[in-house]
Design a protein around this motif. Structure first.
Motif, PDB file in Angstrom:
ATOM      1  N   LEU A   1       0.827  -1.199   0.000  1.00  0.00           N
ATOM      2  CA  LEU A   1       0.000   0.000   0.000  1.00  0.00           C
ATOM      3  C   LEU A   1       0.872   1.263   0.000  1.00  0.00           C
ATOM      4  O   LEU A   1       0.596   2.224  -0.723  1.00  0.00           O
ATOM      5  CB  LEU A   1      -0.930   0.007   1.209  1.00  0.00           C
TER       6      LEU A   1
ATOM      7  N   ALA B   1       1.090   4.024  -2.918  1.00  0.00           N
ATOM      8  CA  ALA B   1       0.856   5.444  -2.631  1.00  0.00           C
ATOM      9  C   ALA B   1       2.022   6.295  -3.110  1.00  0.00           C
ATOM     10  O   ALA B   1       1.828   7.427  -3.571  1.00  0.00           O
ATOM     11  CB  ALA B   1       0.633   5.636  -1.133  1.00  0.00           C
TER      12      ALA B   1
ATOM     13  N   THR C   1      -8.234  -0.886  -3.844  1.00  0.00           N
ATOM     14  CA  THR C   1      -7.962  -2.259  -3.442  1.00  0.00           C
ATOM     15  C   THR C   1      -9.273  -3.006  -3.325  1.00  0.00           C
ATOM     16  O   THR C   1     -10.266  -2.477  -2.797  1.00  0.00           O
ATOM     17  CB  THR C   1      -7.183  -2.325  -2.111  1.00  0.00           C
TER      18      THR C   1
ATOM     19  N   LEU D   1      -4.681   1.796   5.390  1.00  0.00           N
ATOM     20  CA  LEU D   1      -4.711   2.979   4.530  1.00  0.00           C
ATOM     21  C   LEU D   1      -4.733   4.258   5.364  1.00  0.00           C
ATOM     22  O   LEU D   1      -4.071   5.244   5.026  1.00  0.00           O
ATOM     23  CB  LEU D   1      -5.921   2.918   3.604  1.00  0.00           C
TER      24      LEU D   1
ATOM     25  N   THR E   1      -9.622   5.386  -2.463  1.00  0.00           N
ATOM     26  CA  THR E   1      -9.257   6.572  -1.686  1.00  0.00           C
ATOM     27  C   THR E   1      -8.356   7.469  -2.525  1.00  0.00           C
ATOM     28  O   THR E   1      -7.726   7.008  -3.496  1.00  0.00           O
ATOM     29  CB  THR E   1      -8.565   6.161  -0.369  1.00  0.00           C
TER      30      THR E   1
ATOM     31  N   LYS F   1      -5.238  10.259  -2.996  1.00  0.00           N
ATOM     32  CA  LYS F   1      -3.980  10.678  -2.375  1.00  0.00           C
ATOM     33  C   LYS F   1      -4.019  12.173  -2.066  1.00  0.00           C
ATOM     34  O   LYS F   1      -4.364  12.993  -2.912  1.00  0.00           O
ATOM     35  CB  LYS F   1      -2.802  10.366  -3.305  1.00  0.00           C
TER      36      LYS F   1
END
Length: 353
Positions: free
Chosen positions: A199, A203, A214, A265, A350, A352
């Motif tokens: 993860l 990112a 995911t 996350l 989600t 960034k």
């Protein structure tokens, strides 16, 4: 990071076009003001898959018990990579596409919108047969798609904007920081012992305002709302199967991590906004809806193939042929005969920060 949690979705009627209501309205916020070209300048052709010669074949595959496996050292991936397993992966891809009514959830189309002077880029981790990537590349022709995996089982005839590479996702990715608009990781938990590190690396290569996705099908027994709620009593064969399999996978560093992903996350601290959803997929033909019945039939086939693909791993972990047969027979019997059983597909997207 504010991630909205959506409860498990009830099944919808056949005449509803969007099976699981994945609208992102009310969640999407500003995606950032980055106008620079995020291309890292590295070539996508250096590791494109080509037809393997006979002398190259042993470098990627090994045969065990009549099945074909990857041959990359100590990587713990427990399933074969042969034609039978590829058929299961492709079946699962079709199930998830039909379940969601789309190849993605969240504001992916907005993030990938064409912008003059900027190359949009997508990275697919553990791409497998490459079906998802090829479908997306066909839908978004202006976007450059890169798919990585440890074995070359994707198509040898990709679209012009699709590239496949042989890379180990457990190692640092070759791309520079902030070059991807969308990083996609679907059903990778059996290939990634250190999921939080994957993860973080995903990112890292994602630009500000880009999307990380995911999706994992949980390895556990679940009943749909309104059906029995005690799996150990009402589906003992399936319950025992997942208990044994998950315990053995844990011994090689592959834990059942689905419930931990949202926490990881948040812990990374590099994301803002998003949505967690749990999508129910019937197992078998017990659902009254014809659409859900079709999904359930395909899901039963995929889960049966999953059990067959696990046999070499179970042997390797010391189970006898009799123990394996009894374990899988009980599992398949419950999957075929017990009404209300579902798979839970958890998706998280989600943005960034």
């Amino acid at each position: 990071m504010a991630i909205e949690f959506s409860n498990r979705h009830n099944f919808q009627d056949d005449d509803e076009a969007n099976i699981d209501g994945i609208s992102a309205s009310g969640i999407l916020r500003s995606l950032g003001d980055d106008d620079d070209d995020d291309d890292d300048g590295s070539s996508d052709t250096s590791s494109i898959l080509t037809e393997l010669g006979a002398d190259e074949f042993p470098g990627h595959f090994r045969e065990q018990g009549g099945r074909l496996f990857h041959s990359h050292g100590t990587l713990p991936y427990p399933l074969p990579v042969d034609g039978e397993e590829q058929a299961r992966l492709n079946t699962q891809h079709r199930i998830l596409r039909d379940l969601l009514g789309s190849h993605f959830v969240g504001p992916v189309a907005e993030v990938l919108t064409y912008q003059p002077g900027r190359q949009r880029r997508v990275l697919d981790l553990c791409t497998g047969t490459g079906r998802w990537l090829m479908d997306m590349a066909s839908q978004f022709r202006h976007v450059r798609f890169s798919g990585i995996d440890i074995v070359p089982i994707a198509t040898r005839r990709p679209l012009p904007n699709a590239h496949f590479e042989i890379l180990d996702v457990t190692q640092p990715l070759r791309w520079a920081d902030g070059v991807m608009d969308f990083v996609h990781a679907r059903n990778v938990s059996l290939a990634v012992p250190n999921y939080p590190e994957m993860l973080r690396e995903g990112a890292r290569v994602l630009r500000r305002g880009g999307i990380f996705f995911t999706g994992e099908v949980a390895r556990k027994v679940v009943f749909a709302p309104g059906y029995p709620s005690n799996p150990a009593v009402d589906a003992p064969g399936a319950t025992r199967f997942f208990k044994v399999v998950n315990d053995l996978l844990e011994h090689v560093g592959l834990n059942e991590i689905t419930d931990h992903i949202p926490h990881w996350l948040r812990e990374i601290g590099m994301f803002r906004d998003g949505r967690i959803q749990e999508h129910l997929i019937p197992i078998g033909e017990w659902h009254p809806s014809s659409r859900q019945k079709t999904l359930g039939r395909a899901n039963l086939d995929a889960m049966t193939m999953f059990a067959e693909s696990l046999k070499p791993f179970l042997r390797q972990q010391g189970l006898t042929e009799r123990e394996i047969a009894e374990l899988i027979e009980g599992y398949i019997r419950d999957m075929r005969q017990v009404s209300g059983l579902v798979s839970v597909y958890q998706t998280v997207w989600t943005i960034k920060a």
